[in-house]
Design a protein around this motif. Structure first.
Motif, PDB file in Angstrom:
ATOM      1  N   GLU A   1       5.468   3.917  11.235  1.00 24.04           N
ATOM      2  CA  GLU A   1       6.723   4.013  11.050  1.00 24.04           C
ATOM      3  C   GLU A   1       6.986   4.223   9.565  1.00 24.04           C
ATOM      4  OE1 GLU A   1      10.384   2.413  13.996  1.00 24.04           O
ATOM      5  OE2 GLU A   1       8.295   0.996  13.748  1.00 24.04           O
ATOM      6  N   HIS A   2       8.056   5.116   9.024  1.00 21.59           N
ATOM      7  CA  HIS A   2       8.540   5.004   7.525  1.00 21.59           C
ATOM      8  C   HIS A   2       8.910   4.226   7.180  1.00 21.59           C
ATOM      9  CE1 HIS A   2       6.940   9.796   7.637  1.00 21.59           C
ATOM     10  NE2 HIS A   2       6.509   9.957   8.787  1.00 21.59           N
ATOM     11  N   SER A   3       9.042   4.389   5.433  1.00 21.78           N
ATOM     12  CA  SER A   3       9.362   3.071   4.755  1.00 21.78           C
ATOM     13  C   SER A   3      10.877   2.989   5.549  1.00 21.78           C
ATOM     14  CB  SER A   3       9.640   3.596   3.537  1.00 21.78           C
ATOM     15  OG  SER A   3      10.685   4.636   3.333  1.00 21.78           O
TER      16      SER A   3
ATOM     17  N   LEU B   1       3.224   4.280   5.070  1.00 23.94           N
ATOM     18  CA  LEU B   1       3.920   3.868   6.105  1.00 23.94           C
ATOM     19  C   LEU B   1       4.072   2.940   6.811  1.00 23.94           C
ATOM     20  CD1 LEU B   1       2.967   7.077   7.924  1.00 23.94           C
ATOM     21  CD2 LEU B   1       5.109   6.942   7.623  1.00 23.94           C
ATOM     22  N   PHE B   2       4.438   2.226   8.003  1.00 26.89           N
ATOM     23  CA  PHE B   2       4.380   0.616   7.919  1.00 26.89           C
ATOM     24  C   PHE B   2       4.062   0.361   9.582  1.00 26.89           C
ATOM     25  CE2 PHE B   2       6.384   1.231   4.324  1.00 26.89           C
ATOM     26  CZ  PHE B   2       5.972   0.559   3.523  1.00 26.89           C
ATOM     27  N   TYR B   3       2.991  -0.036  10.021  1.00 26.17           N
ATOM     28  CA  TYR B   3       2.835  -0.442  11.916  1.00 26.17           C
ATOM     29  C   TYR B   3       3.485  -1.627  12.289  1.00 26.17           C
ATOM     30  CZ  TYR B   3      -0.539  -1.293  15.348  1.00 26.17           C
ATOM     31  OH  TYR B   3      -0.234  -0.699  16.898  1.00 26.17           O
ATOM     32  N   LEU B   4       4.301  -1.756  12.914  1.00 22.40           N
ATOM     33  CA  LEU B   4       5.106  -3.503  12.971  1.00 22.40           C
ATOM     34  C   LEU B   4       4.786  -4.428  13.729  1.00 22.40           C
ATOM     35  CD1 LEU B   4       8.629  -2.082  10.803  1.00 22.40           C
ATOM     36  CD2 LEU B   4       6.607  -3.357  10.001  1.00 22.40           C
TER      37      LEU B   4
ATOM     38  N   ILE C   1      -0.931   3.529   4.941  1.00 22.45           N
ATOM     39  CA  ILE C   1      -0.565   2.394   6.623  1.00 22.45           C
ATOM     40  C   ILE C   1      -1.107   1.068   6.356  1.00 22.45           C
ATOM     41  CG2 ILE C   1       0.165   2.347   8.879  1.00 22.45           C
ATOM     42  CD1 ILE C   1      -1.123   5.723   9.470  1.00 22.45           C
ATOM     43  N   PHE C   2       0.047   0.443   5.789  1.00 28.51           N
ATOM     44  CA  PHE C   2       0.077  -1.691   6.444  1.00 28.51           C
ATOM     45  C   PHE C   2       0.789  -1.466   7.326  1.00 28.51           C
ATOM     46  CE2 PHE C   2       0.804   0.514   2.044  1.00 28.51           C
ATOM     47  CZ  PHE C   2      -0.584  -0.013   1.527  1.00 28.51           C
ATOM     48  N   GLN C   3      -0.506  -2.331   8.637  1.00 32.07           N
ATOM     49  CA  GLN C   3       0.256  -3.285   9.560  1.00 32.07           C
ATOM     50  C   GLN C   3       1.244  -4.685   8.725  1.00 32.07           C
ATOM     51  OE1 GLN C   3      -3.175  -4.699  11.303  1.00 32.07           O
ATOM     52  NE2 GLN C   3      -2.034  -4.969  13.045  1.00 32.07           N
TER      53      GLN C   3
ATOM     54  N   PRO D   1      12.879   6.109   1.824  1.00 30.28           N
ATOM     55  CA  PRO D   1      13.572   5.307   1.033  1.00 30.28           C
ATOM     56  C   PRO D   1      12.890   4.745  -0.311  1.00 30.28           C
ATOM     57  CG  PRO D   1      14.016   4.018   2.661  1.00 30.28           C
ATOM     58  CD  PRO D   1      12.862   4.992   3.152  1.00 30.28           C
ATOM     59  N   PHE D   2      11.578   4.148  -0.359  1.00 30.95           N
ATOM     60  CA  PHE D   2      10.359   3.439  -1.170  1.00 30.95           C
ATOM     61  C   PHE D   2       9.697   4.631  -1.791  1.00 30.95           C
ATOM     62  CE2 PHE D   2       9.870   0.433   1.402  1.00 30.95           C
ATOM     63  CZ  PHE D   2      10.816  -0.619   1.305  1.00 30.95           C
TER      64      PHE D   2
END
Length: 161
Positions: free
Chosen positions: A133-135, A120-123, A5-7, A114-115
């Motif tokens: 959230e997913h890509s 996952l992404f933490y925006l 998971i990336f912030q 889609p990637f």
């Protein structure tokens, strides 16, 4: 399955606000078994993998160990993505629509991720958002960027689901 998971934020993220194992909701009905914080060396490695191997080629470049620049290319990627969706949708028929891991399942996964990774992404830079959230959500985030925008990378977590 293990993944990351990336912030990511449009504004600098103070280290005190980095995503950590206590930031995200982990309850009985959680999608995840657990989260793990990773060391700095592994964090840098995973950020490099994100930019160099996961995100569309050339769309981003690392400008430091905690920042990446958006170089454009979303429109071309969207054209390719839509063509892929059409191809996958055309493969669905009444005979295979309920197959385990069949074309309907593949289409659903492509729409969500889609990637084609489990990243996952933490925006959220403030550390108050309690979900990732997913890509596809990251694609929506990219859509709002101007070419040359710098993005800041905060915490990176390992997760297992």
């Amino acid at each position: 399955m293990h993944s990351r998971i990336f912030q990511i934020s449009k504004k600098p993220i103070n280290k005190e606000c980095y995503l950590n194992k206590d930031t995200l909701t982990q309850e009985y009905d959680s999608y995840f078994d657990y989260y793990l914080e990773i060391n700095d060396k592994l964090r840098k490695y995973n950020i490099n993998c994100l930019v160099e191997r996961v995100l569309p080629k050339g769309m981003f470049e690392l400008t430091s160990e905690n920042t990446m620049r958006y170089n454009g290319g979303l429109e071309q990627w969207k054209e390719s993505f839509v063509a892929d969706i059409r191809k996958k949708a055309e493969a669905i028929n009444t005979a295979n629509m309920i197959e385990c891991m069949g074309p309907l399942y593949q289409l659903e996964n492509t729409l969500k991720d889609p990637f084609d990774t489990a990243y996952l992404f933490y925006l959220d830079k403030e550390g108050i958002q309690s979900y990732d959230e997913h890509s596809f959500a990251f694609i929506n985030f990219i859509h709002s960027l101007e070419v040359g925008t710098t993005l800041y990378i905060g915490g990176v977590l390992d997760y297992h689901s």
